[in-house]
Write an enzyme that holds these catalytic residues in place. Structure first.
Site, short mmCIF file in Angstrom:
data_model
loop_
_atom_site.label_atom_id
_atom_site.label_comp_id
_atom_site.label_asym_id
_atom_site.label_seq_id
_atom_site.Cartn_x
_atom_site.Cartn_y
_atom_site.Cartn_z
CB SER A 50 -0.97 0.01 1.19
OG SER A 50 -2.09 -0.81 0.89
CE LYS A 53 -4.82 1.64 -0.97
NZ LYS A 53 -4.14 0.38 -0.61
CB SER A 110 -4.75 1.43 3.38
OG SER A 110 -3.76 1.18 2.40
CE LYS A 212 -1.68 4.26 2.60
NZ LYS A 212 -1.77 3.02 3.40
#
Length: 344
Positions: A50, A53, A110, A212
């Site tokens: 992720s 992202k 997420s 993140k």
């Protein structure tokens, strides 16, 4: 003797902690100069999970800044988007979600379904959007990164490096300082339901203020983090953690030692010049804009002039923006809260 032991510890801190982990990669860099103060397997290709992202958000922020999307625009939810596996918001086909709701859904939850909503809105299809992501990665200098989807869900062709993710973190801070505060969120409310995030470092490491986390089985537990201490900012990436807790503990250790390394750099003896990162290029520096307007800003281009280090008592532009957000002056829709997030 104590100083010498500290220096030796700085040189060895990663290899001993991550011995026997084939998925591990790590990097720590001084944000002001771009100098890499620790790197291990930082150029080796890994699965981003992720962390992907961050690029999806970069292209979203760019569309907002360019006026192609507005914060109150409603983005449609396709069957493909709704079919994405968790983590997700469980959006239904034919539903819609506002752009201003998309941002915390990607940062905090997420949400894979929301990532596809963004991809289809900006690229027409997720495949086409992934091509845009890869093209932008090349333009940024992320030479070993390839995207195949907008979420980070498993795909053998979707790869990156710790150095590339560090460079992407720099680009987000540099190009969209007014949105960086979004990466500090630990929870948000969507349609009456409170969603809590996975980034426990925001609660547990003093000075951490973004970015993140990510996890798929192939990648292990990843995290990109930025933190501030004594007027200095570090950008760090850890990939391939065995668990979320061990990943976070290792990141905290890297940050502690990175700040210690920056302190040693101010010395005038051999310790200040000790090379502990190996042959790895610096990241693009974050430089304080001396011609800044009323909103704290970072230089859009870092090639024209050298980085300006923060001096004692000066204001970190991203920290200043964070404080404005916390005081309700950052333009955000949701309150900034601190809460326990689920490990991820």
């Amino acid at each position: 003797m104590l100083v010498m032991m500290t220096a030796m510890g700085l040189m060895l801190w990663g290899s001993l902690a991550q011995a026997g982990n084939p998925r591990y990669a790590g990097l720590v860099a001084d944000a002001a100069s771009g100098e890499v103060v620790y790197a291990e397997h930082a150029e080796a290709q890994r699965y981003p999970a992720s962390l992907t992202k961050m690029m999806t958000l970069y292209l979203l922020f760019e569309a907002i800044e360019q006026g192609r999307l507005g914060l109150d625009d409603a983005l449609p939810v396709s069957e493909h988007a709704a079919a994405m596996p968790a983590s997700k918001l469980w959006l239904e086909p034919g539903d819609s979600i506002l752009v201003r709701e998309v941002i915390p859904a990607l940062v905090v939850r997420s949400a894979n379904d929301v990532a596809v909503v963004v991809a289809e809105a900006l690229g027409g299809s997720e495949t086409a959007f992934a091509q845009l992501m890869t093209a932008r990665a090349r333009a940024m200098g992320l030479g070993k990164t390839r995207f195949r989807n907008a979420s980070g869900l498993p795909d053998a062709g979707q790869v990156t490096t710790a150095r590339d993710m560090g460079t992407l973190a720099v680009a987000l801070m540099r190009d969209f300082p007014s949105y960086y505060g979004e990466f500090s969120r630990t929870e948000f409310v969507f349609r009456g339901k409170r969603h809590r995030g996975h980034n426990r470092l925001l609660d547990q490491y003093a000075g951490a203020d973004g970015l993140k986390t990510g996890f798929i089985r192939a990648s292990g537990f990843n995290v990109a983090t930025s933190a501030v201490r004594d007027g200095r900012r570090l950008i760090a990436v850890v990939m391939g953690g065995f668990t979320s807790r061990s990943r976070d503990a290792h990141m905290a250790d890297l940050l502690d030692r990175g700040f210690a390394r920056l302190g040693l750099r101010e010395r005038s003896d051999w310790l200040a010049d000790t090379d502990i990162s190996g042959a790895i290029a610096s990241l693009p520096p974050l430089a304080v804009d001396p011609h800044g307007s009323t909103m704290p800003a970072l230089l859009a281009s870092v090639a024209a002039e050298p980085a300006v280090s923060l001096t004692a008592g000066s204001t970190d532009p991203i920290r200043a923006l964070m404080e404005r957000n916390a005081q309700g002056d950052g333009g955000g829709t949701w309150a900034l809260r601190v809460a326990e997030g689920s490990p991820r």
